[in-house]
Scaffold this motif. Structure first.
Motif, PDB file in Angstrom:
ATOM      1  N   VAL A 222      11.936  12.423 -12.816  1.00  0.00           N
ATOM      2  CA  VAL A 222      11.018  12.271 -11.723  1.00  0.00           C
ATOM      3  C   VAL A 222      10.467  11.289 -11.409  1.00  0.00           C
ATOM      4  O   VAL A 222       9.832  10.047 -10.438  1.00  0.00           O
ATOM      5  N   LEU A 223       9.687  10.665 -13.389  1.00  0.00           N
ATOM      6  CA  LEU A 223       9.323   9.283 -13.703  1.00  0.00           C
ATOM      7  C   LEU A 223       9.683   8.293 -12.845  1.00  0.00           C
ATOM      8  O   LEU A 223       8.838   7.511 -13.023  1.00  0.00           O
ATOM      9  N   HIS A 224      11.365   8.493 -12.391  1.00  0.00           N
ATOM     10  CA  HIS A 224      11.718   7.254 -12.930  1.00  0.00           C
ATOM     11  C   HIS A 224      12.936   7.169 -11.499  1.00  0.00           C
ATOM     12  O   HIS A 224      13.145   6.230 -11.432  1.00  0.00           O
ATOM     13  N   THR A 225      12.529   7.776 -10.924  1.00  0.00           N
ATOM     14  CA  THR A 225      13.400   8.390  -9.815  1.00  0.00           C
ATOM     15  C   THR A 225      12.215   7.382  -8.634  1.00  0.00           C
ATOM     16  O   THR A 225      11.146   7.064  -8.115  1.00  0.00           O
ATOM     17  N   ARG A 226      13.004   6.510  -7.968  1.00  0.00           N
ATOM     18  CA  ARG A 226      12.483   6.344  -6.630  1.00  0.00           C
ATOM     19  C   ARG A 226      13.984   6.512  -4.879  1.00  0.00           C
ATOM     20  O   ARG A 226      13.361   5.675  -3.848  1.00  0.00           O
TER      21      ARG A 226
ATOM     22  N   GLY B 194      10.228  -1.527  -0.575  1.00  0.00           N
ATOM     23  CA  GLY B 194      10.834  -1.852  -2.058  1.00  0.00           C
ATOM     24  C   GLY B 194      12.190  -1.494  -2.181  1.00  0.00           C
ATOM     25  O   GLY B 194      13.001  -1.024  -1.763  1.00  0.00           O
ATOM     26  N   GLU B 195      11.876  -0.777  -3.575  1.00  0.00           N
ATOM     27  CA  GLU B 195      13.411   0.146  -4.596  1.00  0.00           C
ATOM     28  C   GLU B 195      12.973   1.266  -4.029  1.00  0.00           C
ATOM     29  O   GLU B 195      14.309   2.167  -4.134  1.00  0.00           O
ATOM     30  N   TRP B 196      12.340   1.112  -3.228  1.00  0.00           N
ATOM     31  CA  TRP B 196      12.066   3.264  -2.326  1.00  0.00           C
ATOM     32  C   TRP B 196      12.871   3.453  -1.180  1.00  0.00           C
ATOM     33  O   TRP B 196      12.743   2.867  -0.681  1.00  0.00           O
ATOM     34  N   ARG B 197      13.395   4.929  -1.576  1.00  0.00           N
ATOM     35  CA  ARG B 197      14.621   5.191  -0.511  1.00  0.00           C
ATOM     36  C   ARG B 197      13.956   6.934   0.038  1.00  0.00           C
ATOM     37  O   ARG B 197      13.682   7.522  -1.049  1.00  0.00           O
TER      38      ARG B 197
ATOM     39  N   ALA C 164       0.692  -1.187   0.143  1.00  0.00           N
ATOM     40  CA  ALA C 164      -0.390   0.021   0.118  1.00  0.00           C
ATOM     41  C   ALA C 164       0.592   0.947   0.073  1.00  0.00           C
ATOM     42  O   ALA C 164       0.524   2.038  -0.931  1.00  0.00           O
ATOM     43  N   LEU C 165       1.701   1.438   0.901  1.00  0.00           N
ATOM     44  CA  LEU C 165       3.145   2.896   0.727  1.00  0.00           C
ATOM     45  C   LEU C 165       3.261   2.508  -0.336  1.00  0.00           C
ATOM     46  O   LEU C 165       3.653   3.241  -1.045  1.00  0.00           O
ATOM     47  N   ALA C 166       4.052   1.889  -0.918  1.00  0.00           N
ATOM     48  CA  ALA C 166       4.565   1.782  -2.311  1.00  0.00           C
ATOM     49  C   ALA C 166       3.350   2.377  -3.214  1.00  0.00           C
ATOM     50  O   ALA C 166       3.603   3.203  -4.276  1.00  0.00           O
ATOM     51  N   ALA C 167       2.371   1.708  -3.402  1.00  0.00           N
ATOM     52  CA  ALA C 167       1.546   2.457  -4.692  1.00  0.00           C
ATOM     53  C   ALA C 167       1.074   3.932  -3.932  1.00  0.00           C
ATOM     54  O   ALA C 167       1.231   4.214  -4.849  1.00  0.00           O
ATOM     55  N   TRP C 168       1.256   4.416  -3.028  1.00  0.00           N
ATOM     56  CA  TRP C 168       0.941   5.717  -2.901  1.00  0.00           C
ATOM     57  C   TRP C 168       2.056   6.466  -3.350  1.00  0.00           C
ATOM     58  O   TRP C 168       1.590   7.940  -3.364  1.00  0.00           O
TER      59      TRP C 168
END
Length: 659
Positions: free
Chosen positions: A299-303, A193-196, A123-127
């Motif tokens: 922006v569209l490809h950053t994590r 996930g892949e997000w920092r 859910a957090l990744a989707a947000w």
């Protein structure tokens, strides 16, 4: 051969229908129909979306169909749907990215647990995906926000971003609290996930300069009874309330009020000393999530994302990509949450009756972190009351944009069983000490041009704070006691702070609301006498003034009880009370411009013969007032819209004169 056995016109009609259908199938044309929409359907079509209806709005559905994707198909596999939309040539960036923001919002809503404290990484990744696409649409597509300012779609996408950030912060805070306690700051980070995700709290100033946060509450989830209005600032970002633990602000004033914290913690000989002031422990916070990148593709490809909390009182806008953007804010939620959880109503009653878990000294609350550039409006409640008496007054003043930019609100919470003379001395010292703590040199705008607003007994105290006593009170109150020699000298010295004072130099305007400057006959009546017998002075006061009270008892020439030798607040409000009669003659400082607001419950009476049901007009009226507002009201006149509008008018006038 017969084509039809239908007689006459029926056979002809069948042949025409057959021929028409054959022609349409060969031509490949679709049938177009038109219907009329009512106002409800019109708004639903233009503005209905996943946040208002739970379903994708028409703009997103149309975008999907242009791409040859059915909405249900997209909902079943959002990553695949996203990839197809991103690879589609010929579709405008604005249309594609705004649709993706709504699609990911729908996906995130479906994944989010019902329990706000539950942590769900999917859910957090989707947000985060929803917020990133909305962020990209708003600031990195070909047109700027200013060029789309009147477009419904931009408003929708801004809402997707704000709501997504609210959910991101709520879930991240639950995670940070579980992993690292309740510390906010740059050291707090998260991997999803892949997000920092990192924290940048440079724009945030929490009560007491703490980094400890007990809860982060979305303002949009709160509804208040007792508040007439909710004041917000539309803009960019999530509107939140940060609750600071009372213990990090210092000792609590009383066990009944868990939020009644004090500012800082000092010790004297190993014994904690509680300062008499604190900031409200519920602070409004506006939160952004910025995504790394300087152009649309990046922006569209950053994590990589950065969470930015801001104090909306100090920060009204931010810059993104060179564009000034207003910051969203909710100025009511923190205040309402504080009052709802304070327990003030019960505690104030306990204090007046001298019961346990009351308060035995004044405490000053700052409604926002101290700002040296904003002037102070200081409020004093009445008998048996608390800061709750100012609920709509404070909210309406904070909701006024111009007043919010120029003023900060302080409220004194004091024990209303105590004698007026004692309370005024304690409050006088409290104000002086608090200003000295924040502004030792006394040259900040906050230390100049203070405005006092007092209701009922608080109005009487406010008038004493801007008056000069000279020897008038001491002479009037003690001469009749026949105190001579050592007893008289000792008593005068002991009561010096309460009966001998000068106007507060920081105040140059005051508003007295339904204040019984000359007392009220209600306090002498049957109900007043009954309440007066219930009022109890705390043992600490009797101990503190034990020697002086014994001198008073001896001066009366009778076997008077020490406890009965000092009047309580009800005694002081009687129109026959020696103190209130003597205090009514004290001159108000010529530097102070003052105003009165009075209630009149029976409009059929002549004004000078009327009252608000408790305080007679003759007692509330003051000669020399710059203005007097009469409101058709009972004694709680400060809560009426007319009185609040009058207060706002006076403060606007004050702001212009001291600009």
């Amino acid at each position: 051969m017969r084509i039809s056995t239908e007689p006459g016109w029926k056979g002809t009609l069948a042949r025409v229908i057959f021929a028409s259908a054959l022609l349409l199938s060969i031509a490949g044309c679709a049938m177009v129909k038109v219907t009329s929409l009512g106002p409800r359907d019109y708004i639903a079509m233009k503005r209905g979306d996943v946040l208002s209806s739970g379903k994708l709005g028409d703009v997103s559905k149309e975008t999907l169909r242009v791409a040859g994707i059915e909405p249900d198909e997209c909902a079943r596999d959002v990553p695949e749907c996203t990839q197809r939309l991103e690879q589609l040539k010929g579709l405008e960036d604005e249309r594609r990215i705004s649709a993706l923001a709504e699609i990911w919002t729908q996906r995130a809503i479906g994944l989010t647990p019902k329990n706000p404290q539950a942590i769900d990484e999917a859910a957090l990744a989707a947000w985060l995906e929803a917020a990133r696409n909305a962020y990209a649409y708003l600031f990195f597509t070909e047109r700027s926000p200013d060029e789309r300012v009147f477009e419904d779609r931009q408003t929708q996408v801004r809402d997707y971003y704000n709501y997504a950030v609210q959910q991101i912060v709520t879930q991240l805070f639950a995670r940070w609290k579980a992993d690292a306690g309740v510390t906010f700051g740059p050291q707090v980070a998260a991997t999803v996930g892949e997000w920092r995700i990192e924290m940048d709290d440079e724009g945030l100033r929490l009560p007491g300069h703490t980094t400890q946060v007990e809860a982060m509450v979305p303002a949009s989830t709160l509804r208040f009874a007792g508040l007439r209005s909710t004041y917000r600032r539309d803009g960019f970002g999530a509107e939140m309330v940060a609750q600071v633990p009372a213990q990090v602000l210092g000792e609590v004033v009383a066990p009944a009020a868990a939020s009644a914290g004090s500012y800082g913690r000092q010790t004297s000989g190993g014994v904690p000393v509680t300062p008499g002031f604190s900031e409200m422990p519920f602070a409004p916070v506006s939160v952004l999530v910025r995504f790394e990148g300087g152009n649309l593709a990046q922006v569209l490809h950053t994590r990589n994302a950065v969470v930015e909390p801001h104090d909306p009182f100090r920060v009204t806008g931010i810059d993104i990509g060179g564009q000034p953007i207003p910051l969203a804010a909710n100025f009511t939620a923190g205040y309402g949450l504080w009052l709802a959880r304070s327990g003030f109503a019960e505690q104030a009653l306990r204090s007046m009756l001298g019961r346990e878990r009351g308060i035995d000294r004044p405490h000053l609350y700052l409604m926002q972190p101290y700002d040296p550039q904003r002037r102070i409006v200081l409020m004093l409640h009445g008998l048996g009351s608390s800061p709750e008496a100012w609920v709509n007054v404070a909210n309406e003043l904070t909701g006024d944009r111009q007043l919010r930019q120029r003023y900060q609100i302080w409220q004194v919470y004091y024990p209303t069983n105590m004698p007026i003379a004692w309370n005024q001395a304690q409050i006088r010292n409290l104000i002086t000490d608090t200003l000295a703590q924040f502004d030792p040199a006394g040259d900040a705008p906050a230390s100049q041009h203070m405005v006092l607003i007092g209701h009922s007994m608080g109005g009487v105290i406010a008038r004493l704070l801007v008056s000069a006593s000279g020897d008038h009170l001491t002479d009037t109150l003690l001469d009749e006691r026949r105190l001579k020699g050592e007893h008289g000298a000792r008593l005068r010295q002991r009561l010096q702070a309460m009966l001998h004072f000068q106007p507060l130099p920081n105040v140059d305007r005051a508003i007295f609301i339904a204040a019984p400057h000359r007392g009220t006959p209600v306090a002498s009546g049957r109900v007043g006498r009954l309440i007066g017998r219930l009022v109890r002075l705390p043992v600490t006061l009797l101990e503190q003034f034990g020697e002086a009270l014994q001198d008073l008892a001896e001066g009366q020439g009778e076997d008077a009880s020490v406890a009965r030798s000092i009047p309580n607040s009800i005694d002081n409000l009687r129109d026959s009370d020696p103190f209130v009669r003597a205090a009514a003659d004290l001159p108000i400082s010529p530097r102070v411009r003052y105003h009165t607001i009075v209630g009149q419950d029976d409009m059929s009476l002549h004004l000078v013969e009327s009252s608000d049901g408790v305080v007679p007009y003759r007692s509330a009226h003051l000669q020399g007032a710059q203005s007097e507002k009469v409101v058709h009201s009972g004694h709680s006149v400060q809560e009426t819209p007319q009185a609040i509008l009058e207060i706002r008018r006076i403060l606007h006038e004050e702001a212009l004169q001291n600009h």
